[in-house]
Design an enzyme around this catalytic site. Structure first.
Site, PDB file in Angstrom:
ATOM      1  N   LYS A  42       0.833  -1.203   0.000  1.00  0.00           N
ATOM      2  CA  LYS A  42       0.000   0.000   0.000  1.00  0.00           C
ATOM      3  C   LYS A  42       0.869   1.255   0.000  1.00  0.00           C
ATOM      4  CE  LYS A  42      -3.645  -2.043   2.892  1.00  0.00           C
ATOM      5  NZ  LYS A  42      -4.347  -1.899   4.189  1.00  0.00           N
ATOM      6  N   SER A 129     -10.912   1.297   6.022  1.00  0.00           N
ATOM      7  CA  SER A 129     -10.078   2.476   5.741  1.00  0.00           C
ATOM      8  C   SER A 129     -10.098   2.813   4.261  1.00  0.00           C
ATOM      9  CB  SER A 129      -8.637   2.223   6.205  1.00  0.00           C
ATOM     10  OG  SER A 129      -8.567   2.197   7.602  1.00  0.00           O
TER      11      SER A 129
END
Length: 162
Positions: A42, A129
């Site tokens: 990420k 998220s």
């Protein structure tokens, strides 16, 4: 022996779902360390220092909760801080399968460390998220998904500066 749990994640951003898991776990442990990790899969949306600051603010009146950061294996960090538990929240069956595999590998590597799973409350099940980040990225109102102690405007400011 003090019961220390690590709650690892990227927390980009830290949501009310994360907050709920930690608050519900407080009676179970003497200390909970929310560990902000680096996930090589990420690209961070918010700077690590800002995520750490936000989480500290959410738990500023909770002496059992602290915030740290790490790179590497969670079980190695557990050993470093003498934590015997890894705390994880589960939203769905897919989360369970993924987390179970990690927990079993962690157990094989370090048998003294247990993983403790808490199910999310039904109202927090759809909150991730990733979804909250997408709402923020597009200028939507994500305040209902973020801890009430935080100023929603900071999320838009930090996003623009990132």
């Amino acid at each position: 022996m003090e019961r220390i749990a690590i709650f690892p994640g990227s927390f980009d951003p830290f949501t009310i779902g994360h907050e709920s898991i930690v608050r519900r776990a407080i009676p179970l442990f003497d200390q909970i360390i929310i560990m902000i990790g680096y996930n090589s899969n990420k690209k961070p949306f918010y700077p690590l220092t800002k995520r750490k600051e936000w989480i500290k603010k959410v738990f500023e009146n909770e002496p059992k909760v602290s915030v740290g950061k790490f790179e590497g294996l969670t079980v190695d960090y557990c050993r470093k801080v003498h934590a015997q538990y890894i705390l994880r929240g589960l939203r769905t069956a897919a989360d369970f399968e993924y987390e179970r595999a990690i927990a079993q590998v962690n157990k094989k590597m370090h048998p003294e460390i247990e993983t403790v799973f808490l199910l999310t409350t039904p109202e927090h099940t759809p909150i991730t998220s990733t979804i909250v980040r997408d709402i923020l990225r597009h200028g939507g109102d994500a305040s209902m998904f973020l801890p009430k102690q935080l100023d929603i405007q900071e999320f838009y400011t930090e996003q623009e500066e990132s």
